[in-house]
Design a protein around this motif. Structure first.
Motif, PDB file in Angstrom:
ATOM      1  N   UNK A 140      30.754  57.718 109.017  1.00 57.78           N
ATOM      2  CA  UNK A 140      31.443  58.794 108.299  1.00 57.78           C
ATOM      3  C   UNK A 140      32.812  59.051 108.925  1.00 57.78           C
ATOM      4  N   UNK A 141      32.864  59.072 110.264  1.00 58.96           N
ATOM      5  CA  UNK A 141      34.145  59.277 110.937  1.00 58.96           C
ATOM      6  C   UNK A 141      35.099  58.134 110.618  1.00 58.96           C
ATOM      7  N   UNK A 142      34.585  56.905 110.627  1.00 56.80           N
ATOM      8  CA  UNK A 142      35.429  55.742 110.346  1.00 56.80           C
ATOM      9  C   UNK A 142      35.997  55.812 108.942  1.00 56.80           C
ATOM     10  N   UNK A 143      35.176  56.246 107.993  1.00 56.19           N
ATOM     11  CA  UNK A 143      35.641  56.394 106.609  1.00 56.19           C
ATOM     12  C   UNK A 143      36.772  57.411 106.530  1.00 56.19           C
ATOM     13  N   UNK A 144      36.629  58.524 107.242  1.00 54.80           N
ATOM     14  CA  UNK A 144      37.678  59.544 107.274  1.00 54.80           C
ATOM     15  C   UNK A 144      38.956  59.004 107.912  1.00 54.80           C
ATOM     16  N   UNK A 145      38.796  58.279 109.025  1.00 52.58           N
ATOM     17  CA  UNK A 145      39.969  57.730 109.704  1.00 52.58           C
ATOM     18  C   UNK A 145      40.707  56.734 108.802  1.00 52.58           C
ATOM     19  N   UNK A 146      39.951  55.906 108.090  1.00 52.72           N
ATOM     20  CA  UNK A 146      40.581  54.959 107.164  1.00 52.72           C
ATOM     21  C   UNK A 146      41.403  55.694 106.107  1.00 52.72           C
ATOM     22  N   UNK A 147      40.858  56.792 105.610  1.00 55.03           N
ATOM     23  CA  UNK A 147      41.572  57.577 104.596  1.00 55.03           C
ATOM     24  C   UNK A 147      42.851  58.172 105.177  1.00 55.03           C
ATOM     25  N   UNK A 148      42.763  58.669 106.396  1.00 47.42           N
ATOM     26  CA  UNK A 148      43.932  59.264 107.050  1.00 47.42           C
ATOM     27  C   UNK A 148      45.004  58.201 107.294  1.00 47.42           C
ATOM     28  N   UNK A 149      44.580  57.036 107.776  1.00 50.09           N
ATOM     29  CA  UNK A 149      45.529  55.962 108.084  1.00 50.09           C
ATOM     30  C   UNK A 149      46.199  55.405 106.830  1.00 50.09           C
ATOM     31  N   UNK A 150      45.515  55.505 105.697  1.00 54.10           N
ATOM     32  CA  UNK A 150      46.083  55.017 104.443  1.00 54.10           C
ATOM     33  C   UNK A 150      46.952  56.063 103.747  1.00 54.10           C
ATOM     34  N   UNK A 260      34.950  66.597 112.876  1.00 56.71           N
ATOM     35  CA  UNK A 260      35.432  67.785 112.178  1.00 56.71           C
ATOM     36  C   UNK A 260      36.953  67.796 112.078  1.00 56.71           C
ATOM     37  N   UNK A 261      37.622  67.210 113.063  1.00 57.19           N
ATOM     38  CA  UNK A 261      39.078  67.084 112.949  1.00 57.19           C
ATOM     39  C   UNK A 261      39.432  66.151 111.790  1.00 57.19           C
ATOM     40  N   UNK A 262      38.767  64.979 111.709  1.00 58.64           N
ATOM     41  CA  UNK A 262      39.047  64.047 110.606  1.00 58.64           C
ATOM     42  C   UNK A 262      38.658  64.651 109.265  1.00 58.64           C
ATOM     43  N   UNK A 263      37.565  65.411 109.247  1.00 60.95           N
ATOM     44  CA  UNK A 263      37.120  66.038 108.003  1.00 60.95           C
ATOM     45  C   UNK A 263      38.141  67.058 107.526  1.00 60.95           C
ATOM     46  N   UNK A 264      38.665  67.843 108.467  1.00 61.50           N
ATOM     47  CA  UNK A 264      39.689  68.829 108.109  1.00 61.50           C
ATOM     48  C   UNK A 264      40.955  68.138 107.617  1.00 61.50           C
ATOM     49  N   UNK A 265      41.331  67.045 108.255  1.00 62.88           N
ATOM     50  CA  UNK A 265      42.498  66.280 107.824  1.00 62.88           C
ATOM     51  C   UNK A 265      42.309  65.772 106.396  1.00 62.88           C
ATOM     52  N   UNK A 266      41.142  65.218 106.111  1.00 60.51           N
ATOM     53  CA  UNK A 266      40.870  64.671 104.778  1.00 60.51           C
ATOM     54  C   UNK A 266      40.839  65.766 103.723  1.00 60.51           C
ATOM     55  N   UNK A 267      40.260  66.890 104.061  1.00 64.87           N
ATOM     56  CA  UNK A 267      40.202  67.982 103.079  1.00 64.87           C
ATOM     57  C   UNK A 267      41.578  68.598 102.870  1.00 64.87           C
ATOM     58  N   UNK A 268      42.411  68.559 103.892  1.00 68.41           N
ATOM     59  CA  UNK A 268      43.792  69.016 103.723  1.00 68.41           C
ATOM     60  C   UNK A 268      44.533  68.096 102.758  1.00 68.41           C
ATOM     61  N   UNK A 272      45.783  70.313  99.300  1.00 69.67           N
ATOM     62  CA  UNK A 272      47.004  70.607 100.051  1.00 69.67           C
ATOM     63  C   UNK A 272      47.402  72.074 100.000  1.00 69.67           C
ATOM     64  N   UNK A 273      46.897  72.810  99.000  1.00 70.29           N
ATOM     65  CA  UNK A 273      47.242  74.226  98.876  1.00 70.29           C
ATOM     66  C   UNK A 273      46.306  75.136  99.670  1.00 70.29           C
ATOM     67  N   UNK A 274      45.267  74.551 100.296  1.00 65.69           N
ATOM     68  CA  UNK A 274      44.299  75.332 101.057  1.00 65.69           C
ATOM     69  C   UNK A 274      44.679  75.277 102.540  1.00 65.69           C
ATOM     70  N   UNK A 275      45.322  76.333 103.019  1.00 65.50           N
ATOM     71  CA  UNK A 275      45.813  76.370 104.393  1.00 65.50           C
ATOM     72  C   UNK A 275      44.685  76.489 105.426  1.00 65.50           C
ATOM     73  N   UNK A 276      43.492  76.909 104.987  1.00 65.25           N
ATOM     74  CA  UNK A 276      42.398  77.119 105.938  1.00 65.25           C
ATOM     75  C   UNK A 276      42.009  75.809 106.620  1.00 65.25           C
ATOM     76  N   UNK A 277      42.061  74.698 105.877  1.00 58.41           N
ATOM     77  CA  UNK A 277      41.704  73.419 106.475  1.00 58.41           C
ATOM     78  C   UNK A 277      42.743  72.972 107.490  1.00 58.41           C
ATOM     79  N   UNK A 278      44.007  73.362 107.276  1.00 59.15           N
ATOM     80  CA  UNK A 278      45.036  73.035 108.258  1.00 59.15           C
ATOM     81  C   UNK A 278      44.796  73.792 109.564  1.00 59.15           C
TER      82      UNK A 278
END
Length: 322
Positions: A140-150, A260-268, A272-278
């Motif tokens: 799950x973390x790897x999937x999130x990281x891939x999304x962030x890197x892309x 949880x850091x990667x999850x917050x990044x992906x949900x941000x 993008x309008x939800x500042x809580x995840x940032x």
């Protein structure tokens, strides 16, 4: 698929046999908070209360609910989950007992008595047989990281170092793996309910076979147990204060906080309008560094690299605290 989560009356009427024959018009129906994949309602009848769960996803999106239902019924039989009156393996509709207890939060789980009760519950859960499905937090973390890197997010050298450390941690843990156990995999504080001096878990959607020490560490990482309470919690779970596998817990704590850091990044990225995840992104990144950016974590990593699981390390072999 028709979305019946906004108006559950039709489902209630169809399943009245599981509600003591009551129809929607006979009941007081109250939406319950929480849950992103499902909508839940408290149904108040004549002297009884039950919970109705309706999925917000189609079977094609969510897949079969058979594993969840199988695993939850095993947990129910062990006294760890609310009784299931009805469960549909196709669309995920469920009717459950409502536990008249205290829903935990991070603060209440940091109290010694509740931390110990949660450890006793998780310990018992990890000894159950018959669970189905598989759960791997690193996938799950790897999937999130891939999304962030892309994405267009520019990662700093510090972020890259964290990803490298995660890979090292995963290698150490997988090379010295312990047998998978029955796990809940969503031990968010709000999923613990205390009733009559006993702790229960609700929301078994992620339940599967998984690395048990991941789940033990996840509660520590998410709740932020103090050192003294953390020792009591781990001693209760392992049955001793010097179990050889305890060296694995800090590694999974780091992985949980990075998740949880990667999850917050992906949900941000998705919202993008939800500042809580940032804000969550900043918090979890800070907590992750607090866990891993020190000499003690590296020393623990080295110790865990030399750990080897043996059958005598089963928690059932150690004294179960009263």
């Amino acid at each position: 698929m028709t979305d019946n989560t906004a108006n559950p009356s039709e489902t209630i009427d169809r399943l009245s046999a599981y509600l003591n024959g009551a129809k929607a018009s006979d009941l007081k129906i109250e939406p319950l908070s929480g849950g992103t994949r499902n909508a839940t309602y408290l149904l108040r009848g004549d002297g009884w209360n039950r919970v109705l769960r309706l999925s917000r996803s189609s079977p094609e999106e969510n897949g079969s609910y058979e594993h969840e239902i199988n695993n939850m019924k095993i947990a129910v039989a062990a006294g760890l989950a609310p009784h299931v009156y009805f469960a549909d393996p196709v669309n995920g509709t469920m009717i459950l007992d409502f536990i008249h207890g205290t829903v935990m939060n991070a603060r209440s789980l940091r109290e010694k008595v509740n931390a110990i009760a949660s450890a006793q519950l998780v310990r018992e859960l990890h000894t159950l047989d018959g669970f189905q499905g598989n759960y791997d937090i690193f996938k799950i973390i790897r999937k999130n990281i891939d999304k962030i890197q892309q994405s267009e997010i520019e990662l700093t050298p510090k972020h890259t170092q964290a990803i490298d450390l995660l890979e090292k941690t995963q290698t150490v843990l997988s090379d010295n793996a312990v047998p998978n156990s029955a796990t809940h995999n969503d031990i968010f504080s709000g999923n613990f309910v205390s009733f009559r001096n006993k702790m229960y878990l609700i929301d078994w959607e992620c339940a599967a076979l998984a690395e048990p020490h991941w789940e033990v560490a996840a509660l520590c990482a998410q709740v932020g147990l103090s050192n003294a309470v953390r020792r009591e919690y781990l001693t209760t779970y392992f049955g001793t204060d010097d179990h050889p596998a305890m060296c694995r817990i800090p590694l999974f704590e780091g992985a949980c906080r990075l998740y949880w850091w990667t999850e917050a990044m992906c949900r941000s990225l998705d919202k993008s309008d939800d500042q809580s995840w940032k804000e969550d992104e900043k918090d979890w990144w800070g907590w992750y560094n607090e866990t891993t950016d020190n000499k003690a974590f590296i020393e623990t990593l080295n110790i865990a690299e030399n750990y080897r699981w043996r059958p005598e390390h089963e928690i059932s072999k150690f004294h179960k605290p009263a």
